[in-house]
Write a protein that holds these residues in place. Structure first.
Motif, PDB file in Angstrom:
ATOM      1  N   ALA A  53     -30.017  10.941  27.842  1.00 43.38           N
ATOM      2  CA  ALA A  53     -29.469  12.129  27.175  1.00 43.38           C
ATOM      3  C   ALA A  53     -29.788  13.379  27.983  1.00 43.38           C
ATOM      4  O   ALA A  53     -28.933  14.256  28.142  1.00 43.38           O
ATOM      5  CB  ALA A  53     -30.044  12.246  25.768  1.00 43.38           C
ATOM      6  N   ARG A  56     -27.485  13.642  30.807  1.00 39.52           N
ATOM      7  CA  ARG A  56     -26.169  14.131  30.363  1.00 39.52           C
ATOM      8  C   ARG A  56     -26.200  15.645  30.173  1.00 39.52           C
ATOM      9  O   ARG A  56     -25.244  16.347  30.490  1.00 39.52           O
ATOM     10  CB  ARG A  56     -25.742  13.460  29.050  1.00 39.52           C
ATOM     11  CG  ARG A  56     -25.528  11.975  29.118  1.00 39.52           C
ATOM     12  CD  ARG A  56     -24.448  11.414  30.031  1.00 39.52           C
ATOM     13  NE  ARG A  56     -23.499  12.322  30.586  1.00 39.52           N
ATOM     14  CZ  ARG A  56     -23.078  12.305  31.872  1.00 39.52           C
ATOM     15  NH1 ARG A  56     -23.542  11.422  32.717  1.00 39.52           N
ATOM     16  NH2 ARG A  56     -22.191  13.160  32.300  1.00 39.52           N
ATOM     17  N   ASP A  61     -22.863  17.736  29.958  1.00 41.46           N
ATOM     18  CA  ASP A  61     -22.141  16.924  28.979  1.00 41.46           C
ATOM     19  C   ASP A  61     -22.964  16.923  27.688  1.00 41.46           C
ATOM     20  O   ASP A  61     -23.673  15.969  27.385  1.00 41.46           O
ATOM     21  CB  ASP A  61     -21.948  15.507  29.509  1.00 41.46           C
ATOM     22  CG  ASP A  61     -21.188  14.615  28.543  1.00 41.46           C
ATOM     23  OD1 ASP A  61     -20.635  15.133  27.543  1.00 41.46           O
ATOM     24  OD2 ASP A  61     -21.146  13.396  28.789  1.00 41.46           O
ATOM     25  N   ARG A  63     -22.141  16.936  24.472  1.00 39.51           N
ATOM     26  CA  ARG A  63     -21.730  15.989  23.439  1.00 39.51           C
ATOM     27  C   ARG A  63     -22.134  14.566  23.838  1.00 39.51           C
ATOM     28  O   ARG A  63     -22.575  13.787  22.992  1.00 39.51           O
ATOM     29  CB  ARG A  63     -20.226  16.072  23.217  1.00 39.51           C
ATOM     30  CG  ARG A  63     -19.782  15.254  22.017  1.00 39.51           C
ATOM     31  CD  ARG A  63     -18.319  15.416  21.731  1.00 39.51           C
ATOM     32  NE  ARG A  63     -18.076  16.795  21.271  1.00 39.51           N
ATOM     33  CZ  ARG A  63     -16.887  17.366  21.251  1.00 39.51           C
ATOM     34  NH1 ARG A  63     -15.835  16.701  21.660  1.00 39.51           N
ATOM     35  NH2 ARG A  63     -16.741  18.589  20.817  1.00 39.51           N
ATOM     36  N   GLY A  64     -22.007  14.240  25.117  1.00 35.76           N
ATOM     37  CA  GLY A  64     -22.395  12.919  25.597  1.00 35.76           C
ATOM     38  C   GLY A  64     -23.878  12.654  25.405  1.00 35.76           C
ATOM     39  O   GLY A  64     -24.295  11.514  25.183  1.00 35.76           O
ATOM     40  N   LEU A  66     -25.647  13.477  22.920  1.00 39.08           N
ATOM     41  CA  LEU A  66     -25.865  13.042  21.538  1.00 39.08           C
ATOM     42  C   LEU A  66     -25.568  11.562  21.341  1.00 39.08           C
ATOM     43  O   LEU A  66     -26.089  10.942  20.417  1.00 39.08           O
ATOM     44  CB  LEU A  66     -25.016  13.881  20.584  1.00 39.08           C
ATOM     45  CG  LEU A  66     -25.417  15.348  20.475  1.00 39.08           C
ATOM     46  CD1 LEU A  66     -24.405  16.108  19.630  1.00 39.08           C
ATOM     47  CD2 LEU A  66     -26.811  15.507  19.921  1.00 39.08           C
ATOM     48  N   SER A  67     -24.747  10.988  22.197  1.00 39.85           N
ATOM     49  CA  SER A  67     -24.438   9.561  22.060  1.00 39.85           C
ATOM     50  C   SER A  67     -25.642   8.686  22.420  1.00 39.85           C
ATOM     51  O   SER A  67     -25.708   7.533  22.013  1.00 39.85           O
ATOM     52  CB  SER A  67     -23.233   9.183  22.911  1.00 39.85           C
ATOM     53  OG  SER A  67     -23.551   9.261  24.286  1.00 39.85           O
ATOM     54  N   TYR A  68     -26.583   9.234  23.169  1.00 44.25           N
ATOM     55  CA  TYR A  68     -27.782   8.477  23.524  1.00 44.25           C
ATOM     56  C   TYR A  68     -28.905   8.669  22.511  1.00 44.25           C
ATOM     57  O   TYR A  68     -29.660   7.753  22.229  1.00 44.25           O
ATOM     58  CB  TYR A  68     -28.278   8.863  24.915  1.00 44.25           C
ATOM     59  CG  TYR A  68     -27.367   8.391  26.004  1.00 44.25           C
ATOM     60  CD1 TYR A  68     -27.253   7.037  26.304  1.00 44.25           C
ATOM     61  CD2 TYR A  68     -26.594   9.282  26.737  1.00 44.25           C
ATOM     62  CE1 TYR A  68     -26.406   6.585  27.298  1.00 44.25           C
ATOM     63  CE2 TYR A  68     -25.749   8.846  27.734  1.00 44.25           C
ATOM     64  CZ  TYR A  68     -25.661   7.502  28.008  1.00 44.25           C
ATOM     65  OH  TYR A  68     -24.820   7.064  28.990  1.00 44.25           O
ATOM     66  N   ASN A  69     -29.049   9.892  22.009  1.00 42.80           N
ATOM     67  CA  ASN A  69     -30.081  10.157  21.007  1.00 42.80           C
ATOM     68  C   ASN A  69     -29.677  11.412  20.228  1.00 42.80           C
ATOM     69  O   ASN A  69     -29.611  12.498  20.806  1.00 42.80           O
ATOM     70  CB  ASN A  69     -31.442  10.351  21.677  1.00 42.80           C
ATOM     71  CG  ASN A  69     -32.577  10.390  20.681  1.00 42.80           C
ATOM     72  OD1 ASN A  69     -32.477  11.009  19.636  1.00 42.80           O
ATOM     73  ND2 ASN A  69     -33.670   9.724  21.011  1.00 42.80           N
ATOM     74  N   LEU A  70     -29.433  11.244  18.940  1.00 41.85           N
ATOM     75  CA  LEU A  70     -28.967  12.363  18.117  1.00 41.85           C
ATOM     76  C   LEU A  70     -29.992  13.495  17.991  1.00 41.85           C
ATOM     77  O   LEU A  70     -29.634  14.621  17.709  1.00 41.85           O
ATOM     78  CB  LEU A  70     -28.591  11.875  16.715  1.00 41.85           C
ATOM     79  CG  LEU A  70     -27.313  11.053  16.624  1.00 41.85           C
ATOM     80  CD1 LEU A  70     -27.115  10.525  15.211  1.00 41.85           C
ATOM     81  CD2 LEU A  70     -26.114  11.886  17.051  1.00 41.85           C
ATOM     82  N   ARG A 118     -32.788   5.134  12.700  1.00 45.57           N
ATOM     83  CA  ARG A 118     -31.975   4.572  13.783  1.00 45.57           C
ATOM     84  C   ARG A 118     -32.084   3.069  13.872  1.00 45.57           C
ATOM     85  O   ARG A 118     -31.180   2.403  14.362  1.00 45.57           O
ATOM     86  CB  ARG A 118     -32.283   5.260  15.109  1.00 45.57           C
ATOM     87  CG  ARG A 118     -33.529   4.799  15.779  1.00 45.57           C
ATOM     88  CD  ARG A 118     -33.793   5.494  17.067  1.00 45.57           C
ATOM     89  NE  ARG A 118     -32.625   5.544  17.889  1.00 45.57           N
ATOM     90  CZ  ARG A 118     -32.574   6.006  19.118  1.00 45.57           C
ATOM     91  NH1 ARG A 118     -33.667   6.456  19.666  1.00 45.57           N
ATOM     92  NH2 ARG A 118     -31.483   6.014  19.811  1.00 45.57           N
ATOM     93  N   ILE A 123     -28.099   3.282  13.992  1.00 50.29           N
ATOM     94  CA  ILE A 123     -27.514   4.472  14.650  1.00 50.29           C
ATOM     95  C   ILE A 123     -28.028   4.538  16.080  1.00 50.29           C
ATOM     96  O   ILE A 123     -29.152   4.421  16.375  1.00 50.29           O
ATOM     97  CB  ILE A 123     -27.887   5.753  13.877  1.00 50.29           C
ATOM     98  CG1 ILE A 123     -27.269   5.711  12.490  1.00 50.29           C
ATOM     99  CG2 ILE A 123     -27.423   6.988  14.623  1.00 50.29           C
ATOM    100  CD1 ILE A 123     -27.670   6.856  11.580  1.00 50.29           C
TER     101      ILE A 123
END
Length: 123
Positions: A53, A56, A61, A63-64, A66-70, A118, A123
């Motif tokens: 993250a 990214r 990136d 938004r990207g 957040l795909s790894y860890n919110l 998670r 998640i």
């Protein structure tokens, strides 16, 4: 106090430079360090995906990331706050002190709850 300030600036610069070099090398060579907890137990720790993250984020990136860890932005804010707390305490008083303020306790609780969420909600 001036000596402690200079020492803190040098150490901070070295840590930031070292972290940037490590992340750059990881990106250049395609390295990935798996989470030891996940490898050993199959359970994701609250910070699983934080390195990817962060990479990214450095690539802009957001938004990207957040795909790894919110919680990546929350975790980084907490780490920066802790670092500043330690650094200011050291510069002013020559001691590394950590205050048990509401935010520190709240942040730790959020991170622990995230670890459960998670894994149980996938998640």
């Amino acid at each position: 106090m001036k000596k402690r300030l200079i020492k803190t600036i040098i150490i901070t610069a070295a840590v930031i430079a070292g972290g940037c070099m490590l992340l750059s090398a990881m990106r250049f060579f395609g390295l990935h360090f798996p989470c030891p907890l996940e490898v050993a137990t199959g359970i994701k720790c609250p910070t699983c995906g934080a390195t990817r993250a962060t990479m990214r984020i450095l690539a802009l990136d957001f938004r990207g990331a957040l795909s790894y860890n919110l919680l990546i932005y929350f975790i980084w804010a907490f780490l920066i706050k802790l670092y500043l707390e330690f650094a200011i305490g050291y510069i002013k008083y020559g001691e590394l002190t950590l205050h048990r303020g509401f935010f520190n306790i709240f942040a730790c609780a959020v991170i622990v709850v995230w670890g459960f969420v998670r894994n149980f909600l996938g998640i």
